[in-house]
Design an enzyme around this catalytic site. Structure first.
Site, PDB file in Angstrom:
ATOM      1  CB  CYS A 118     -52.223   7.256   0.407  1.00  0.00           C
ATOM      2  SG  CYS A 118     -50.764   6.744   1.461  1.00  0.00           S
TER       3      CYS A 118
ATOM      4  CE  LYS B 105     -24.622  -2.402  12.019  1.00  0.00           C
ATOM      5  NZ  LYS B 105     -25.600  -2.970  10.875  1.00  0.00           N
TER       6      LYS B 105
ATOM      7  CB  CYS C   7     -29.029  -6.735   1.891  1.00  0.00           C
ATOM      8  SG  CYS C   7     -28.442  -5.696   3.310  1.00  0.00           S
TER       9      CYS C   7
ATOM     10  NE  ARG D 158     -10.980  22.849  -5.221  1.00  0.00           N
ATOM     11  CZ  ARG D 158     -10.145  23.398  -4.605  1.00  0.00           C
ATOM     12  NH1 ARG D 158     -10.292  24.513  -3.747  1.00  0.00           N
ATOM     13  NH2 ARG D 158      -8.638  23.032  -4.737  1.00  0.00           N
TER      14      ARG D 158
ATOM     15  CG  ASP E  19     -28.361   1.229  13.253  1.00  0.00           C
ATOM     16  OD1 ASP E  19     -28.158   1.091  11.937  1.00  0.00           O
ATOM     17  OD2 ASP E  19     -28.514   0.220  13.796  1.00  0.00           O
TER      18      ASP E  19
ATOM     19  CG  LEU F 200     -34.978   7.167  16.477  1.00  0.00           C
ATOM     20  CD1 LEU F 200     -35.201   8.282  15.335  1.00  0.00           C
ATOM     21  CD2 LEU F 200     -35.520   8.026  17.897  1.00  0.00           C
TER      22      LEU F 200
ATOM     23  CB  CYS G 250     -48.445   6.751  -2.464  1.00  0.00           C
ATOM     24  SG  CYS G 250     -49.250   8.264  -1.737  1.00  0.00           S
TER      25      CYS G 250
ATOM     26  CB  ALA H 165     -41.777  -2.608  10.634  1.00  0.00           C
TER      27      ALA H 165
ATOM     28  NE  ARG I  73     -24.528  -4.595   3.675  1.00  0.00           N
ATOM     29  CZ  ARG I  73     -24.378  -5.768   4.647  1.00  0.00           C
ATOM     30  NH1 ARG I  73     -23.237  -6.328   4.481  1.00  0.00           N
ATOM     31  NH2 ARG I  73     -25.143  -5.925   5.777  1.00  0.00           N
TER      32      ARG I  73
HETATM   33 ZN   LIG Z   1     -49.256   8.329   0.683  1.00  0.00          ZN
END
Ligand SMILES: [Zn+2]
Length: 249
Positions: free
Chosen positions: A242, A83, A185, A11, A59, A107, A173, A130, A70
């Site tokens: 930046c 996880k 959350c 598909r 994770d 990581l 940026c 972070a 969720r």
């Molecule tokens: Zn940037």
């Protein structure tokens, strides 16, 4: 592609934009998914189902009862399980043709840089700034496209940052000030399907970038207000000063 794969992906192969060539690109692709929560679960499941050939899930958390509302790759019996491992098991059951690697740790530093450099594209499905800034920095340094998603309350956001394109902004940026932005959350609440919508949009944008089709959200921020069910898109200019992607960096 053998007959079984041709049927499994038929598909998508039917789509003239993707065709068999685009499907081959997906099968060859390597994607790093940072975070196996509300966004990472649906994003990873769609990428695995769609046949992205190699998925790495990072994770450092374990499944809790309050995640199951969720984080749809985890099941009730996975409570207490890492996880990344739980997600990898779901993805392998969904599509055994996909090579799935679970990294059950946060990581950081050189390990993050190496994983980003080894991927064709990175999905940021994390829940803290972070990690978001660190993943963005690694993507800018390695020149890897980043599909960034966020969901909180009834609101969602998705953007694509592609350092291979000279006019593309980076995540830094968009959020020049790193302080005071932390919203999770876990403290603010989030309605389940909004994480599914955002994770699914991330998966679609990843497929578009990997296959080189359509117009990805590069340099644009897509914003969802799920309570009003309204979407809008704003252009994100690159910030020449930046600290991460600017000329002086
Ligand atoms: Zn940037």
């Amino acid at each position: 592609m053998n007959d079984e794969l041709l049927l499994r992906y038929s598909r998508q192969i039917l789509l003239p934009q993707l065709d068999i060539w685009g499907q081959e690109k997906l099968i060859q692709a390597r994607v790093l998914i940072v975070g196996a929560g509300g966004l990472g679960c649906p994003a990873a499941m769609y990428l695995a189902a769609a046949g992205v050939g190699h998925l790495t899930i990072a994770d450092d958390d374990t499944v809790e009862l309050s995640n199951l509302q969720r984080q749809i790759a985890h099941h009730t019996e996975d409570i207490g399980r890492p996880k990344a491992e739980s997600t990898a098991a779901t993805l392998s059951a969904l599509n055994p043709n996909v090579k799935v690697e679970a990294l059950c740790r946060r990581l950081e530093g050189e390990a993050l840089a190496a994983q980003v450099a080894g991927a064709d594209l990175v999905l940021d499905c994390s829940d803290n700034f972070a990690t978001r800034f660190a993943v963005n920095r690694a993507c800018v340094q390695a020149g890897r496209p980043l599909v960034s998603g966020a969901a909180i309350r009834f609101e969602g956001q998705v953007a694509v940052f592609d350092p291979r394109q000279p006019d593309s902004p980076c995540y830094h940026c968009l959020y020049p000030d790193q302080g005071e932005l932390e919203e999770r959350c876990s403290r603010n609440g989030v309605i389940a399907p909004v994480t599914g919508i955002v994770g699914s949009v991330q998966a679609l944008e990843a497929i578009k970038v990997l296959a080189g089709i359509g117009r990805p959200l590069t340099g644009r921020l897509l914003i969802l207000d799920g309570l009003q069910m309204s979407w809008h898109c704003v252009n994100l200019p690159r910030n020449p000063s930046c600290p991460t992607c600017g000329a002086s960096s």
